[in-house]
Design a protein around this motif. Sequence first.
Motif, short mmCIF file in Angstrom:
data_model
loop_
_atom_site.label_atom_id
_atom_site.label_comp_id
_atom_site.label_asym_id
_atom_site.label_seq_id
_atom_site.Cartn_x
_atom_site.Cartn_y
_atom_site.Cartn_z
N LEU A 197 -5.80 -5.40 1.78
CA LEU A 197 -4.41 -5.21 1.37
C LEU A 197 -3.75 -6.57 1.24
CD1 LEU A 197 -5.19 -2.57 3.29
CD2 LEU A 197 -2.79 -2.09 2.97
N ILE A 198 -3.43 -6.93 0.00
CA ILE A 198 -2.84 -8.26 -0.19
C ILE A 198 -1.55 -8.24 -1.01
CG2 ILE A 198 -4.81 -9.82 0.14
CD1 ILE A 198 -5.42 -9.58 -2.84
N LEU A 199 -1.37 -7.20 -1.83
CA LEU A 199 -0.23 -7.20 -2.74
C LEU A 199 0.93 -6.43 -2.14
CD1 LEU A 199 -2.17 -6.50 -6.07
CD2 LEU A 199 -1.56 -8.72 -5.08
N ASP A 200 2.10 -6.60 -2.75
CA ASP A 200 3.27 -5.85 -2.38
C ASP A 200 2.98 -4.36 -2.60
OD1 ASP A 200 5.90 -5.62 -1.67
OD2 ASP A 200 6.65 -5.80 -3.72
N ARG A 201 3.38 -3.49 -1.68
CA ARG A 201 3.15 -2.04 -1.78
C ARG A 201 1.68 -1.68 -2.03
NH1 ARG A 201 6.92 0.62 -6.26
NH2 ARG A 201 8.75 -0.69 -6.21
N ASP A 202 0.78 -2.49 -1.48
CA ASP A 202 -0.65 -2.35 -1.74
C ASP A 202 -1.22 -1.19 -0.94
OD1 ASP A 202 -3.20 -2.89 -2.61
OD2 ASP A 202 -3.19 -4.99 -2.00
N THR A 203 -1.98 -0.32 -1.62
CA THR A 203 -2.67 0.73 -0.88
C THR A 203 -4.10 0.31 -0.58
OG1 THR A 203 -3.14 1.74 -3.00
CG2 THR A 203 -1.31 2.68 -1.75
N GLY A 204 -4.45 -0.86 -1.04
CA GLY A 204 -5.74 -1.43 -0.67
C GLY A 204 -6.83 -1.15 -1.68
N LEU A 234 -4.14 -23.11 -11.36
CA LEU A 234 -2.90 -22.39 -11.03
C LEU A 234 -3.16 -20.89 -11.14
CD1 LEU A 234 0.12 -22.47 -10.41
CD2 LEU A 234 0.54 -22.62 -12.88
N HIS A 235 -2.94 -20.20 -10.03
CA HIS A 235 -3.32 -18.78 -9.95
C HIS A 235 -2.16 -17.97 -9.37
CE1 HIS A 235 -5.49 -15.14 -8.84
NE2 HIS A 235 -6.53 -15.58 -9.51
N PRO A 236 -1.91 -16.80 -9.93
CA PRO A 236 -0.78 -15.98 -9.43
C PRO A 236 -1.13 -15.18 -8.19
CG PRO A 236 -1.87 -14.87 -11.25
CD PRO A 236 -2.60 -16.17 -11.07
N HIS A 237 -0.12 -14.69 -7.53
CA HIS A 237 -0.30 -13.74 -6.43
C HIS A 237 0.86 -12.74 -6.35
CE1 HIS A 237 -1.07 -11.88 -2.62
NE2 HIS A 237 0.11 -12.26 -2.17
N TYR A 238 2.09 -13.23 -6.57
CA TYR A 238 3.27 -12.41 -6.27
C TYR A 238 3.70 -11.50 -7.41
CZ TYR A 238 3.40 -15.52 -2.35
OH TYR A 238 3.04 -16.20 -1.22
N PRO A 278 1.10 -4.60 -11.56
CA PRO A 278 1.10 -5.96 -11.00
C PRO A 278 -0.03 -6.85 -11.53
CG PRO A 278 0.76 -4.31 -9.26
CD PRO A 278 1.10 -3.56 -10.51
N LEU A 279 -1.21 -6.27 -11.78
CA LEU A 279 -2.32 -7.13 -12.22
C LEU A 279 -2.26 -7.43 -13.72
CD1 LEU A 279 -5.42 -5.86 -10.22
CD2 LEU A 279 -3.86 -7.73 -9.69
N ALA A 280 -1.98 -6.40 -14.52
CA ALA A 280 -2.01 -6.62 -15.98
C ALA A 280 -0.77 -7.40 -16.44
CB ALA A 280 -2.08 -5.29 -16.73
N LEU A 281 0.38 -7.15 -15.80
CA LEU A 281 1.62 -7.77 -16.26
C LEU A 281 2.20 -8.76 -15.26
CD1 LEU A 281 3.41 -4.65 -17.82
CD2 LEU A 281 1.74 -6.19 -18.87
N GLY A 282 2.30 -8.33 -14.00
CA GLY A 282 2.96 -9.18 -13.00
C GLY A 282 2.25 -10.52 -12.83
N PHE A 283 0.93 -10.48 -12.68
CA PHE A 283 0.16 -11.73 -12.49
C PHE A 283 0.40 -12.70 -13.66
CE2 PHE A 283 -3.58 -11.56 -9.28
CZ PHE A 283 -2.77 -11.04 -8.30
#
Length: 382
Positions: A46-53, A188-192, A209-214
């Motif tokens: 579990l690493i992301l915001d609201r992550d269900t893992g 440079l790598h995203p996370h948030y 989060p992965l397709a757009l947020g990152f």
Amino acid sequence: MTLAARLVDIHSHVYLPRYAALLRARTTVPRILTSSRDGKPDDRLLILDRDTGRPVGPQYWDRDEKIKFMDRHGIDLTVVSSANPWLDFLPASEAQTLASQLNEDLEQYCADSPSLSPSLKRIYGFGMLPLVPEISIAALLEAIDQISKLSYLKGIIMGTRGIGKGLDDEALDPVWAALEKTGLVVFLHPHYGVNSEEWGEKNNGHVLPLALGFPFETTIATTRLILAGVFDRFPSLRLLLAHSGGALPQLSSRLASCIDHDPVVASRLEHDARWYLGKLYYDAIAYGPEELGFVSDVIARSQRYEPGSSIPTNAPVDRALGSKRMLFGTDHPFFPPLQSTEKWQSVVDNLQAIDAVSGWGQAEKDNVHGGNALSLFNLIQL
Ligand code: URA
Ligand code: ZN
């Protein structure tokens, strides 16, 4: 096989055992939630915001698993980096100690990897800096010095928060200066991602989060670096952008126009915003040939904005030129197939995309596959 025809993966992650143990010991995100099902470990990351893992196992920390993955996909050499969120959640003193230990661990991880040739290992690495609030600049410079002396570490991986105020924080100038001087590649790598309220209430898994947020996070961070004049002050800095630079290539002419029409920044930068995109490096993790071709064009277009250039703005771009700054990557061990298959679809898609870019000949494809990485990381002469 010539060196240029090697397949080199420059975007591949690891949670080193020391870091995985830390995640396992935690009770809040980021964490590894340990449990078992039918007597077998059933751990979740579990690493992301609201992550269900998501399922996590040896593919995240075991070097033999990395090599198996490389062999299965014909990858000769990998430059591994710690996966997000690095040390971001730790207090400064802990982050500093752990960065130093993890850099040593990663050096050993690479040193113990098999050899590709008498002078090349199969695994090299990106080290880590303790980029957290309240860290001293001296501690960051010390970490850069440490990494530059570790022979298998060829760069550093960095998130977008800097020491709390983002990467356009002037306090980071000595860090950019040291990175430029040592020649370490900055990945440079995203996370948030972006504000998760934008994702609404539907359960869409990790897709938004992965397709757009990152990619938006990378877009914003890189734009802020450009606007802060970091590439004017440190022109030899070598910055590698995750996920083909996110949305920045698509938005770069709009960015240039917004700058030109804004009295606050209109005369701040030394170049048109599009020039800076030709000075960056991009992984080739875009999953489609059209996107890769477009990024390649945007990189090549930067020539028009070279000081003194007389290339008209309607001249066709030389797509082959842009390929010199694009590098194959996998994002392993993320994006495994949902059903077990011999090869991972995410890897096959990116390889097929490289192969199908119109206007790239074999030389350009070979470069994106590995030739560019070997030169960027100074491995070519080894
Ligand atoms: N998900 C992550 O958290 N990190 C990656 O690098 C890819 C997917
Ligand atoms: Zn990644």
